[in-house]
Write a protein that holds these residues in place. Sequence first.
Motif, PDB file in Angstrom:
ATOM      1  N   GLU A   1       0.959  10.042  -3.055  1.00 36.28           N
ATOM      2  CA  GLU A   1       1.444   8.509  -3.482  1.00 36.28           C
ATOM      3  C   GLU A   1       2.022   7.822  -2.173  1.00 36.28           C
ATOM      4  O   GLU A   1       1.740   6.728  -2.007  1.00 36.28           O
ATOM      5  N   SER A   2       2.462   8.492  -1.377  1.00 38.18           N
ATOM      6  CA  SER A   2       3.125   7.815  -0.016  1.00 38.18           C
ATOM      7  C   SER A   2       2.069   7.168   0.928  1.00 38.18           C
ATOM      8  O   SER A   2       2.275   6.147   1.438  1.00 38.18           O
TER       9      SER A   2
ATOM     10  N   THR B   1       0.473   4.258  -0.933  1.00 35.58           N
ATOM     11  CA  THR B   1       1.400   3.111  -0.821  1.00 35.58           C
ATOM     12  C   THR B   1       1.174   2.514   0.488  1.00 35.58           C
ATOM     13  O   THR B   1       1.202   1.318   0.707  1.00 35.58           O
TER      14      THR B   1
END
Length: 208
Positions: free
Chosen positions: A115-116, A119
């Motif tokens: 997810e990081s 993003t």
Amino acid sequence: MIYNKNIRERIIDTAVERFNHYGVAKTTMAEIIQTVGISSATMTLYFSNKIELIAEIVKHTLQEEREQINRLIPKGMRVLPSIYKLLEIRERTRGKYNHTQLIYGYDGVYSGLPESVLTMIKSADVKQLTLILRRGLRSGELKDFPLQSIATLYAELLYGLNLGANARVCRMTLSDCYNPEEIVEKQKEISKIFINGLRQPVNNFSLT
């Protein structure tokens, strides 16, 4: 231990090579360590896990994009040619990772990424578009609109086209599948419609 830039580059190059051949999910840190010919302790000096390694590769790609954007998209260029150039730059920088399942995965665009990192990519996409749209607003080429909201919407629109053109999704929807160059052309077609809409005066602009 002494930090060695050459070892770091070898780790990254080896990771990209293995990602390209086996895919991200099936490549382990142990395999990368063995291929590079270093110890686990040495690896942790540079990258403690695969997520950090993936993030570094993506950061490098986005940095390469920024450098090309600054060099190839002058401030005085009109909005639509700037967007076209941006899409071409993205295809060149991200396209080389098509087979790694790193930027574009078989199960969907950006599939399987932490997810990081996801993003990070989407944030860069919005920032790149915001820069160009802001120039259009300042020059008067585009009419007034909520910049951040529209840039985010536009980024999602382009993302959706990539997702729809993904090979697996194509088979599911029975739609035409496109190669990366064709996807860029489709993105340009959508961009022309989108940007032309932003050139029109809008009263009480709202996304709701």
